[in-house]
Design a protein around this motif. Structure first.
Motif, PDB file in Angstrom:
ATOM      1  N   ALA A 293      28.054 -22.396  -5.257  1.00  0.00           N
ATOM      2  CA  ALA A 293      26.727 -22.187  -5.841  1.00  0.00           C
ATOM      3  C   ALA A 293      25.679 -23.011  -5.120  1.00  0.00           C
ATOM      4  O   ALA A 293      25.883 -24.203  -4.870  1.00  0.00           O
ATOM      5  N   ASP A 294      24.532 -22.391  -4.814  1.00  0.00           N
ATOM      6  CA  ASP A 294      23.385 -23.157  -4.337  1.00  0.00           C
ATOM      7  C   ASP A 294      22.939 -24.150  -5.404  1.00  0.00           C
ATOM      8  O   ASP A 294      22.531 -25.265  -5.098  1.00  0.00           O
TER       9      ASP A 294
ATOM     10  N   ALA B 278      17.953 -20.192  -9.411  1.00  0.00           N
ATOM     11  CA  ALA B 278      18.432 -21.431  -8.791  1.00  0.00           C
ATOM     12  C   ALA B 278      19.748 -21.252  -8.057  1.00  0.00           C
ATOM     13  O   ALA B 278      20.171 -22.133  -7.311  1.00  0.00           O
ATOM     14  N   GLY B 279      20.426 -20.118  -8.291  1.00  0.00           N
ATOM     15  CA  GLY B 279      21.742 -19.916  -7.691  1.00  0.00           C
ATOM     16  C   GLY B 279      22.843 -20.566  -8.488  1.00  0.00           C
ATOM     17  O   GLY B 279      23.780 -21.139  -7.924  1.00  0.00           O
ATOM     18  N   ASN B 280      22.770 -20.476  -9.834  1.00  0.00           N
ATOM     19  CA  ASN B 280      23.762 -21.092 -10.714  1.00  0.00           C
ATOM     20  C   ASN B 280      24.919 -20.143 -10.999  1.00  0.00           C
ATOM     21  O   ASN B 280      24.760 -18.920 -10.999  1.00  0.00           O
ATOM     22  N   ILE B 281      26.092 -20.719 -11.283  1.00  0.00           N
ATOM     23  CA  ILE B 281      27.249 -19.974 -11.785  1.00  0.00           C
ATOM     24  C   ILE B 281      27.585 -20.526 -13.164  1.00  0.00           C
ATOM     25  O   ILE B 281      27.757 -21.737 -13.327  1.00  0.00           O
ATOM     26  N   THR B 282      27.670 -19.635 -14.162  1.00  0.00           N
ATOM     27  CA  THR B 282      27.979 -20.038 -15.536  1.00  0.00           C
ATOM     28  C   THR B 282      29.263 -19.356 -15.979  1.00  0.00           C
ATOM     29  O   THR B 282      29.404 -18.139 -15.845  1.00  0.00           O
ATOM     30  N   TRP B 283      30.189 -20.151 -16.523  1.00  0.00           N
ATOM     31  CA  TRP B 283      31.505 -19.628 -16.943  1.00  0.00           C
ATOM     32  C   TRP B 283      31.596 -19.651 -18.463  1.00  0.00           C
ATOM     33  O   TRP B 283      31.443 -20.696 -19.082  1.00  0.00           O
ATOM     34  N   ASN B 284      31.877 -18.488 -19.064  1.00  0.00           N
ATOM     35  CA  ASN B 284      32.098 -18.377 -20.508  1.00  0.00           C
ATOM     36  C   ASN B 284      33.190 -17.341 -20.749  1.00  0.00           C
ATOM     37  O   ASN B 284      32.907 -16.162 -20.971  1.00  0.00           O
ATOM     38  N   GLY B 285      34.444 -17.742 -20.691  1.00  0.00           N
ATOM     39  CA  GLY B 285      35.510 -16.782 -20.919  1.00  0.00           C
ATOM     40  C   GLY B 285      36.871 -17.371 -20.636  1.00  0.00           C
ATOM     41  O   GLY B 285      36.996 -18.454 -20.063  1.00  0.00           O
ATOM     42  N   ASN B 286      37.913 -16.654 -21.055  1.00  0.00           N
ATOM     43  CA  ASN B 286      39.298 -17.079 -20.869  1.00  0.00           C
ATOM     44  C   ASN B 286      39.940 -16.275 -19.748  1.00  0.00           C
ATOM     45  O   ASN B 286      39.979 -15.045 -19.796  1.00  0.00           O
ATOM     46  N   LEU B 287      40.445 -16.985 -18.745  1.00  0.00           N
ATOM     47  CA  LEU B 287      41.159 -16.358 -17.641  1.00  0.00           C
ATOM     48  C   LEU B 287      42.609 -16.801 -17.690  1.00  0.00           C
ATOM     49  O   LEU B 287      42.928 -17.966 -17.458  1.00  0.00           O
TER      50      LEU B 287
ATOM     51  N   SER C   6      14.378  -6.265 -17.360  1.00  0.00           N
ATOM     52  CA  SER C   6      13.412  -6.968 -18.191  1.00  0.00           C
ATOM     53  C   SER C   6      13.686  -8.455 -18.080  1.00  0.00           C
ATOM     54  O   SER C   6      14.820  -8.909 -18.162  1.00  0.00           O
ATOM     55  N   GLY C   7      12.657  -9.225 -17.884  1.00  0.00           N
ATOM     56  CA  GLY C   7      12.824 -10.665 -17.760  1.00  0.00           C
ATOM     57  C   GLY C   7      12.993 -11.092 -16.318  1.00  0.00           C
ATOM     58  O   GLY C   7      13.592 -10.397 -15.510  1.00  0.00           O
ATOM     59  N   THR C   8      12.431 -12.222 -15.975  1.00  0.00           N
ATOM     60  CA  THR C   8      12.541 -12.767 -14.629  1.00  0.00           C
ATOM     61  C   THR C   8      12.871 -14.242 -14.721  1.00  0.00           C
ATOM     62  O   THR C   8      12.169 -14.978 -15.415  1.00  0.00           O
ATOM     63  N   PRO C   9      13.901 -14.749 -14.042  1.00  0.00           N
ATOM     64  CA  PRO C   9      14.803 -13.950 -13.207  1.00  0.00           C
ATOM     65  C   PRO C   9      15.907 -13.315 -14.027  1.00  0.00           C
ATOM     66  O   PRO C   9      16.174 -13.735 -15.144  1.00  0.00           O
ATOM     67  N   ALA C  10      16.554 -12.316 -13.470  1.00  0.00           N
ATOM     68  CA  ALA C  10      17.696 -11.687 -14.126  1.00  0.00           C
ATOM     69  C   ALA C  10      18.958 -12.436 -13.736  1.00  0.00           C
ATOM     70  O   ALA C  10      19.109 -12.863 -12.605  1.00  0.00           O
ATOM     71  N   THR C  11      19.872 -12.589 -14.679  1.00  0.00           N
ATOM     72  CA  THR C  11      21.156 -13.217 -14.394  1.00  0.00           C
ATOM     73  C   THR C  11      22.199 -12.139 -14.164  1.00  0.00           C
ATOM     74  O   THR C  11      22.429 -11.303 -15.031  1.00  0.00           O
ATOM     75  N   SER C  12      22.797 -12.154 -13.009  1.00  0.00           N
ATOM     76  CA  SER C  12      23.857 -11.193 -12.714  1.00  0.00           C
ATOM     77  C   SER C  12      25.059 -11.459 -13.608  1.00  0.00           C
ATOM     78  O   SER C  12      25.181 -12.528 -14.210  1.00  0.00           O
ATOM     79  N   SER C  13      25.974 -10.496 -13.694  1.00  0.00           N
ATOM     80  CA  SER C  13      27.125 -10.668 -14.577  1.00  0.00           C
ATOM     81  C   SER C  13      28.363 -10.015 -13.989  1.00  0.00           C
ATOM     82  O   SER C  13      28.293  -9.012 -13.292  1.00  0.00           O
TER      83      SER C  13
ATOM     84  N   ILE D 187      31.687 -11.687  -3.438  1.00  0.00           N
ATOM     85  CA  ILE D 187      30.601 -11.281  -4.324  1.00  0.00           C
ATOM     86  C   ILE D 187      29.430 -12.226  -4.079  1.00  0.00           C
ATOM     87  O   ILE D 187      29.580 -13.450  -4.168  1.00  0.00           O
ATOM     88  N   ASP D 188      28.247 -11.671  -3.815  1.00  0.00           N
ATOM     89  CA  ASP D 188      27.117 -12.489  -3.368  1.00  0.00           C
ATOM     90  C   ASP D 188      25.870 -12.165  -4.186  1.00  0.00           C
ATOM     91  O   ASP D 188      25.062 -11.324  -3.796  1.00  0.00           O
ATOM     92  N   PRO D 189      25.672 -12.828  -5.334  1.00  0.00           N
ATOM     93  CA  PRO D 189      24.466 -12.619  -6.143  1.00  0.00           C
ATOM     94  C   PRO D 189      23.524 -13.829  -6.041  1.00  0.00           C
ATOM     95  O   PRO D 189      23.696 -14.689  -5.182  1.00  0.00           O
ATOM     96  N   THR D 190      22.541 -13.872  -6.952  1.00  0.00           N
ATOM     97  CA  THR D 190      21.787 -15.113  -7.167  1.00  0.00           C
ATOM     98  C   THR D 190      22.455 -15.817  -8.351  1.00  0.00           C
ATOM     99  O   THR D 190      23.597 -16.206  -8.242  1.00  0.00           O
ATOM    100  N   ASP D 191      21.758 -16.002  -9.485  1.00  0.00           N
ATOM    101  CA  ASP D 191      22.424 -16.554 -10.667  1.00  0.00           C
ATOM    102  C   ASP D 191      23.438 -15.546 -11.195  1.00  0.00           C
ATOM    103  O   ASP D 191      23.162 -14.336 -11.230  1.00  0.00           O
ATOM    104  N   ILE D 192      24.625 -16.025 -11.659  1.00  0.00           N
ATOM    105  CA  ILE D 192      25.621 -15.103 -12.204  1.00  0.00           C
ATOM    106  C   ILE D 192      26.337 -15.737 -13.385  1.00  0.00           C
ATOM    107  O   ILE D 192      26.618 -16.943 -13.387  1.00  0.00           O
ATOM    108  N   ALA D 193      26.619 -14.912 -14.395  1.00  0.00           N
ATOM    109  CA  ALA D 193      27.400 -15.320 -15.558  1.00  0.00           C
ATOM    110  C   ALA D 193      28.751 -14.620 -15.510  1.00  0.00           C
ATOM    111  O   ALA D 193      28.818 -13.394 -15.375  1.00  0.00           O
ATOM    112  N   ILE D 194      29.819 -15.401 -15.610  1.00  0.00           N
ATOM    113  CA  ILE D 194      31.180 -14.874 -15.704  1.00  0.00           C
ATOM    114  C   ILE D 194      31.577 -15.008 -17.165  1.00  0.00           C
ATOM    115  O   ILE D 194      31.705 -16.120 -17.676  1.00  0.00           O
TER     116      ILE D 194
END
Length: 245
Positions: free
Chosen positions: A175-176, A151-160, A118-125, A91-98
């Motif tokens: 992540a970049d 910026a190429g960030n990865i954000t984690w908010n969840g239980n795996l 709407s909004g720049t930049p958009a955070t992928s999910s 999976i190859d996005p820019t910023d992404i929220a898991i």
């Protein structure tokens, strides 16, 4: 098993009950599926991609799903193998929220080219349940790039919960920018099961943070954290633990 290559100069959507398959037959490795958009890409909940290994022999194949500006991932992949190694989902996005919630917009049909965020930049999910279902059948790589104001960030908010994998899978986060484990846990809900685990490899360009009350636990797998620049910071009850080392 063959190769499927879908490329959009702007945006694309795998919508409705769409199916893309590159499964092997009786013997052989699963095929390759590349779905890439130069701008936005949606992989909706009822869509499915598969690149399974052969029913008697052969490893799973390779699936890439990428949007160079924004992606929303809720569909299903199957890259498993009955008598071989599981395949890889890239999976190859820019910023992404898991996370446990969908965010950043949605696609409801029509021409994806006419839909704007709407909004720049958009955070992928990507939904955490989608990620877990994928890890049941494949190793998963999420690799972000910095682009425009992202910026190429990865954000984690969840239980795996890795319970039920019955093997050790691999989750690679590259992540970049930064990788931030903000909430939730990676854990095994049944430690009496001695077959479940995930090798977690997190590599960030600008630092890794594991916040209060967050657990990053490979159980039978291993945890590897690397910050190319910046720091790796753990606070409060943040933890890294596994059964091997």
């Amino acid at each position: 098993a063959g190769r499927v290559n879908i490329h959009a100069d702007q945006s694309l959507a795998l919508h409705g009950h769409s199916r893309i398959g590159a499964d092997a037959g009786v013997d052989g490795k699963g095929g390759e599926i590349l779905v890439v958009a130069e701008k936005n890409a949606w992989f909706t909940e009822s869509a499915r991609m598969s690149a399974r290994g052969g029913s008697l022999s052969g490893d799973g194949g390779f699936i890439e799903f990428s949007g160079h500006e924004y992606i929303n991932v809720n569909g299903q992949v199957d890259i498993n193998s009955v008598n071989g190694k599981a395949g890889i989902w890239y999976i190859d996005p820019t910023d992404i929220a898991i996370s446990n919630t969908d965010s950043g917009g949605s696609f409801t049909g029509g021409n994806p080219k006419t839909w704007t965020l709407s909004g720049t930049p958009a955070t992928s999910s990507i939904h955490i349940s989608t990620l877990r279902n994928a890890l049941n059948t494949a190793d998963v790589i999420i690799s972000t790039n910095s682009a425009a104001a992202s910026a190429g960030n990865i954000t984690w908010n969840g239980n795996l919960d890795v319970n039920g994998f019955n093997t050790i899978r691999s989750l690679t986060l590259t992540a970049d920018g930064a990788i931030n484990f903000q909430s939730g846990n990676i854990y095994d809900s049944d430690l009496n099961t001695l077959t479940d685990g995930v090798n977690i490899t997190a590599t960030a360009g600008t630092g890794i943070t594991i916040a209060d009350n967050v657990g990053v636990n490979g159980t039978l797998g291993k945890v590897n954290l690397t910050a190319t620049t910046g720091d790796i910071t753990m606070t409060g009850l943040g933890s890294i633990a596994n059964a091997q080392d």
